[in-house]
Design a protein around this motif. Sequence first.
Motif, mmCIF file in Angstrom:
data_model
loop_
_atom_site.group_PDB
_atom_site.id
_atom_site.type_symbol
_atom_site.label_atom_id
_atom_site.label_comp_id
_atom_site.label_asym_id
_atom_site.label_seq_id
_atom_site.Cartn_x
_atom_site.Cartn_y
_atom_site.Cartn_z
ATOM 1 N N ASN A 74 -3.116 0.512 1.400
ATOM 2 C CA ASN A 74 -3.789 1.297 0.626
ATOM 3 C C ASN A 74 -4.565 2.469 1.112
ATOM 4 O O ASN A 74 -4.709 3.634 0.816
ATOM 5 C CB ASN A 74 -4.193 0.543 -0.755
ATOM 6 N N PHE A 105 2.764 4.937 -7.372
ATOM 7 C CA PHE A 105 1.689 5.643 -7.469
ATOM 8 C C PHE A 105 1.355 6.293 -8.807
ATOM 9 O O PHE A 105 2.135 6.958 -9.317
ATOM 10 C CB PHE A 105 1.120 6.289 -6.003
ATOM 11 N N PHE A 149 -6.984 4.245 -4.920
ATOM 12 C CA PHE A 149 -6.367 5.179 -6.043
ATOM 13 C C PHE A 149 -5.439 4.145 -6.827
ATOM 14 O O PHE A 149 -5.210 3.139 -6.562
ATOM 15 C CB PHE A 149 -5.681 6.057 -5.550
ATOM 16 N N HIS A 196 4.004 -6.857 6.605
ATOM 17 C CA HIS A 196 2.811 -5.865 6.101
ATOM 18 C C HIS A 196 1.610 -5.964 6.702
ATOM 19 O O HIS A 196 0.712 -5.052 6.834
ATOM 20 C CB HIS A 196 2.702 -5.871 4.641
ATOM 21 N N THR A 250 -5.858 -2.953 -0.330
ATOM 22 C CA THR A 250 -6.162 -3.434 -1.523
ATOM 23 C C THR A 250 -6.897 -4.990 -1.393
ATOM 24 O O THR A 250 -6.246 -5.674 -0.770
ATOM 25 C CB THR A 250 -4.856 -3.637 -2.200
ATOM 26 N N ASN A 280 -2.498 4.956 2.898
ATOM 27 C CA ASN A 280 -1.843 5.885 1.796
ATOM 28 C C ASN A 280 -2.979 6.786 1.494
ATOM 29 O O ASN A 280 -2.466 8.132 1.285
ATOM 30 C CB ASN A 280 -1.324 5.018 0.748
HETATM 31 C C1 MLT Z 1 -0.566 0.944 -2.351
HETATM 32 O O1 MLT Z 1 -0.551 0.583 -3.584
HETATM 33 O O2 MLT Z 1 -1.455 1.574 -1.705
HETATM 34 C C2 MLT Z 1 0.380 0.221 -1.514
HETATM 35 O O3 MLT Z 1 1.324 -0.525 -2.384
HETATM 36 C C3 MLT Z 1 -0.082 -0.630 -0.552
HETATM 37 C C4 MLT Z 1 -0.798 -1.728 -1.126
HETATM 38 O O4 MLT Z 1 -2.000 -1.329 -1.325
HETATM 39 O O5 MLT Z 1 -0.495 -3.120 -0.962
#
Ligand code: MLT
Length: 202
Positions: A104, A69, A61, A184, A25, A107
């Motif tokens: 992100n 999400f 996304f 993180h 992000t 993910n």
């Molecule tokens: C996300 O939104 O994919 C997760 O919270 C990780 C982030 O982007 O910080």
Amino acid sequence: IQSFVHRFEPAGAPDRPPLLLLHGTGGDETDLMPLGRMLAPGAALLSPRGPVLENGMPRFFRRLAEGVFDEADLRRRAADLAAFVGAARETYGLPAPLAVGFSNGANIAAAMLLLHPEVLAGALLIRAMVPLAEPPAADLAGRPVLILSGSLDPIVPAQNAARLAAQLGAAGAAVTHEVLPAGHGLTQADLARAQAWLAGVQ
Ligand code: MLT
């Protein structure tokens, strides 16, 4: 291929699989290029920019809150990204890429593995979490996946990353899950582990 702003760097060593670089992000398509060059020297690099904006920060996304999400959007965006990868492979003459995703980006790479298992040759998922509450029954046919988690990550609970590892393993991926003493953010230990793993999968 017009659908994603992206950077592409052709291969210097054609025997290495291309990397699909997926930023976190607030990143963009230039962010992970140096990481890609470092992790896999000579590999072709394909680096799209996340098309969703959250307070001006690019993402792949939508989310409703941190770690919560918008799954309908995630499914649609994963399909768009899968189509982009297909079009880019045709345009640039590439084999299936290995995804290298951070946060992100990791993910959406995890979602693509589950929803579109044919798109990626494998994936390096840094600080990934479970993307879908009800993952489909994918067949990942031995594809290599490395998940790097941080034991001090305030966004991704260790159990959540372990659940993702189990889901991908159940789908047939060859999953390695390592928990590093990290938060993180990316650490030197991530880079060392990622480099060693990538050297083994080519
Ligand atoms: C996300 O939104 O994919 C997760 O919270 C990780 C982030 O982007 O910080």
